[in-house]
Write a protein that holds these residues in place. Structure first.
Motif, PDB file in Angstrom:
ATOM      1  N   UNK A 129     -14.077 -26.013 -16.103  1.00 20.81           N
ATOM      2  CA  UNK A 129     -14.150 -24.556 -16.014  1.00 20.81           C
ATOM      3  C   UNK A 129     -14.592 -24.100 -14.617  1.00 20.81           C
ATOM      4  N   UNK A 130     -15.226 -24.985 -13.861  1.00 18.25           N
ATOM      5  CA  UNK A 130     -15.777 -24.590 -12.560  1.00 18.25           C
ATOM      6  C   UNK A 130     -17.062 -23.816 -12.739  1.00 18.25           C
ATOM      7  N   UNK A 131     -17.687 -23.445 -11.601  1.00 18.23           N
ATOM      8  CA  UNK A 131     -19.019 -22.839 -11.711  1.00 18.23           C
ATOM      9  C   UNK A 131     -18.967 -21.433 -12.302  1.00 18.23           C
ATOM     10  N   UNK A 132     -17.798 -20.790 -12.245  1.00 19.52           N
ATOM     11  CA  UNK A 132     -17.688 -19.402 -12.694  1.00 19.52           C
ATOM     12  C   UNK A 132     -16.777 -19.226 -13.900  1.00 19.52           C
ATOM     13  N   UNK A 183      -9.926 -13.878  -7.468  1.00 20.11           N
ATOM     14  CA  UNK A 183     -11.045 -14.225  -8.373  1.00 20.11           C
ATOM     15  C   UNK A 183     -12.099 -15.114  -7.723  1.00 20.11           C
ATOM     16  N   UNK A 184     -11.739 -15.813  -6.659  1.00 25.36           N
ATOM     17  CA  UNK A 184     -12.689 -16.727  -6.012  1.00 25.36           C
ATOM     18  C   UNK A 184     -13.301 -16.168  -4.729  1.00 25.36           C
ATOM     19  N   UNK A 199     -17.644 -31.928 -10.893  1.00 27.85           N
ATOM     20  CA  UNK A 199     -17.443 -30.846 -11.863  1.00 27.85           C
ATOM     21  C   UNK A 199     -18.312 -31.121 -13.078  1.00 27.85           C
ATOM     22  N   UNK A 200     -18.907 -30.091 -13.626  1.00 26.33           N
ATOM     23  CA  UNK A 200     -19.809 -30.258 -14.776  1.00 26.33           C
ATOM     24  C   UNK A 200     -20.898 -31.291 -14.482  1.00 26.33           C
ATOM     25  N   UNK A 208     -21.053 -28.066  -9.699  1.00 29.67           N
ATOM     26  CA  UNK A 208     -19.643 -27.954  -9.313  1.00 29.67           C
ATOM     27  C   UNK A 208     -19.547 -27.758  -7.805  1.00 29.67           C
ATOM     28  N   UNK A 228     -13.550 -19.970 -13.971  1.00 35.96           N
ATOM     29  CA  UNK A 228     -12.189 -19.606 -13.568  1.00 35.96           C
ATOM     30  C   UNK A 228     -11.394 -20.748 -12.930  1.00 35.96           C
ATOM     31  N   UNK A 245     -10.678 -26.572  -9.034  1.00 31.09           N
ATOM     32  CA  UNK A 245     -11.942 -26.857  -9.742  1.00 31.09           C
ATOM     33  C   UNK A 245     -12.988 -25.746  -9.614  1.00 31.09           C
ATOM     34  N   UNK A 246     -12.705 -24.666  -8.913  1.00 29.72           N
ATOM     35  CA  UNK A 246     -13.632 -23.546  -8.748  1.00 29.72           C
ATOM     36  C   UNK A 246     -15.081 -23.977  -8.498  1.00 29.72           C
ATOM     37  N   UNK A 247     -15.332 -24.591  -7.344  1.00 25.15           N
ATOM     38  CA  UNK A 247     -16.684 -25.063  -7.039  1.00 25.15           C
ATOM     39  C   UNK A 247     -17.595 -23.926  -6.565  1.00 25.15           C
ATOM     40  N   UNK A 248     -18.878 -24.167  -6.698  1.00 23.73           N
ATOM     41  CA  UNK A 248     -19.883 -23.228  -6.179  1.00 23.73           C
ATOM     42  C   UNK A 248     -19.991 -23.349  -4.664  1.00 23.73           C
ATOM     43  N   UNK A 267     -17.268 -16.115  -3.143  1.00 22.68           N
ATOM     44  CA  UNK A 267     -18.110 -16.769  -4.146  1.00 22.68           C
ATOM     45  C   UNK A 267     -18.484 -18.181  -3.724  1.00 22.68           C
TER      46      UNK A 267
END
Lengths: 316, 316
Positions: free
Chosen positions: B152-155, A284-285, A146-147, A130, B157, A251-254, A288
């Protein structure tokens, strides 16, 4: 035993660069052509065939496929679709033309998506599932992974972060709308910023003496301590940081990988961008998401990205 | 032969609703509990076990699994994490507790993600691989589906479109920042809009007489032709349309499904939202993205969505 290779082709409005790319990301037999030499796309296919087929046989290579990155490239159709800066107009089914001539897997996508796949195969996003790829060149391109999959969307055109709006009353964009992110955060965008500020004649800066103002001039002036140039990087980073924080919420990437002209400014761009991104991030992000420079060499990245389409596909 | 069923649980700060859901999306044996009755999450697990285990056996059901939707629910950890409106504080590993007690597949995610999966299994997004789910309730929740998978993203969220920023100097948000989309585009948001306008005492509107202003009042006033209420829907739709156009540029979905309190306003919300979304869309996406109402019944959607987590997982 034959050695696996993939042919990577980076197609631009001015130049077309090709090379064989090993499954470890090493380039060989690089060739450059002038785009305007090919009146028809089939001429390009014929030229590449002539250049590489004998070469592949002589060197005991096995061609796994041909990957291409091109402006307005659509992965699903394998076509370049209505690219404003290309000599070939309308819809150009380039992947099909290469597949027919070479009789091998041929895949095409846009430049930023190819860069994302390249970064995932061989660069800063190796092993990540991600992440966001952001290319800061003439415009702002993006690829969303993603995924472990590139997000193409239902029509193959996902990933236009450069055309999300920062300011609804903002700068006119080439797309016909106003205030798109890329009118601020790109090599062209930072030049526009400085040009706007220079119209105030009381502003003191080395940049006033530049005949041909470029992002590189601004970077050099900033390194030399020019206040206006430093302010231009801070202004660019604030907008980029804000919009990256928004993108994270989707997309909440790493990690977010930055590539291209403007990203070469290093800490001058990365430090304030990270600061503004964190300041604007939903709790929440926070703390991170890594902000990383590309690990691909600038002059190789586009070809490696294009060839990576093939290696990524074969892994599935 | 046994009939496959999944237990869907919709967990909220006030109520917890459970039902068995068939693989065709039909509910049976619905039960409601008051959340405050369960001082510990294990008490909920014991209550649900007591209620359903005998019932499942007597009716010759085979339990495929237990799916849960909860505020701040994280799919990867199966936990509710720091939900501000829940009696259980900190990190609550609810999926693990259910899996241990029932000895079956137990999955948990947040409400909007569960709604997205429900819509994909049984509702307006049936058969779609790329769509956005937007829930317009107290806040604005979102679920992003790309390549047929929930992002879902890496976490765990991903999908907080309600907390992308519309106006950096805008309304204070519960998240601590300013100008989040959900402070404008939600049942609460439209009430804030009208309240702000009412502070101008020269404004004439039926809504000035409401003791307890709600989105429903505003909807009814708009239907009756109240100019201020109509303007509030147009204002809300303009902001929602603009931000949906931005979201389309990230994942290029085939459709956007709107669900929840505010979406029940029907054409009053959908028509202007569609108009403003198209007006703000990048040319490559224009007139391609459907704006659809949810096809799940409002009182069933959360449970169906929760149970769909199980059916979606089994399909993989």
């Amino acid at each position: 035993m034959k050695t696996t290779t993939a042919l990577g082709i980076d197609i631009g409005g001015t130049n077309i660069c090709c090379a064989l790319v090993s499954d470890e990301g090493e380039l060989s037999f690089e060739q450059n052509f002038s785009t305007k030499n090919f009146i028809e796309p089939s001429h390009l296919v014929a030229q590449v065939y002539e250049t590489y087929v004998a070469l592949i046989q002589q060197n005991n290579f096995e061609l796994a496929g041909i990957g291409m990155g091109a402006p307005n490239g659509n992965f699903f159709s394998g076509s370049i679709e209505h690219a404003p800066n290309m000599p070939w107009k309308g819809i150009v089914p380039l992947a099909k033309l290469f597949a027919e001539k070479f009789n091998c897997l041929s895949l095409l996508t846009n430049d930023a998506n190819a860069a994302a796949i390249g970064e995932m195969q061989f660069g800063a996003a190796k092993g990540m599932k991600d992440f966001l790829m952001i290319t800061l060149g003439t415009g702002l391109g993006s690829g969303v992974v993603s995924n472990g999959q590139l997000i193409y969307g239902h029509d193959g055109f996902a990933g236009e972060l450069g055309h999300t709006i920062y300011d609804y009353n903002g700068r006119p964009c080439g797309c016909g709308r106003k205030g798109c992110l890329e009118t601020y955060c790109s090599a062209t965008g930072i030049v526009r910023t400085v040009q706007e500020w220079l119209s105030d004649e009381t502003v003191i800066t080395y940049l006033r003496n530049e005949e041909n103002l470029t992002a590189k001039n601004i970077y050099e002036a900033a390194k030399a301590g020019d206040a206006l140039a430093l302010k231009a990087f801070d202004f660019t980073a604030e907008i980029l940081g804000r919009k990256l924080a928004d993108a994270v919420a989707v997309t909440s990437p790493q990690a977010i990988v930055l590539f291209g002209g403007l990203a070469n400014a290093g800490a001058l761009l990365f430090e304030p961008t990270k600061k503004y991104m964190e300041a604007n991030m939903l709790f929440v992000y926070k703390n991170k998401v890594q902000l990383l420079p590309s690990l691909l060499k600038e002059n190789e990245a586009a070809i490696i990205g294009a060839a990576s389409l093939i290696y990524h596909q074969l892994k599935k």
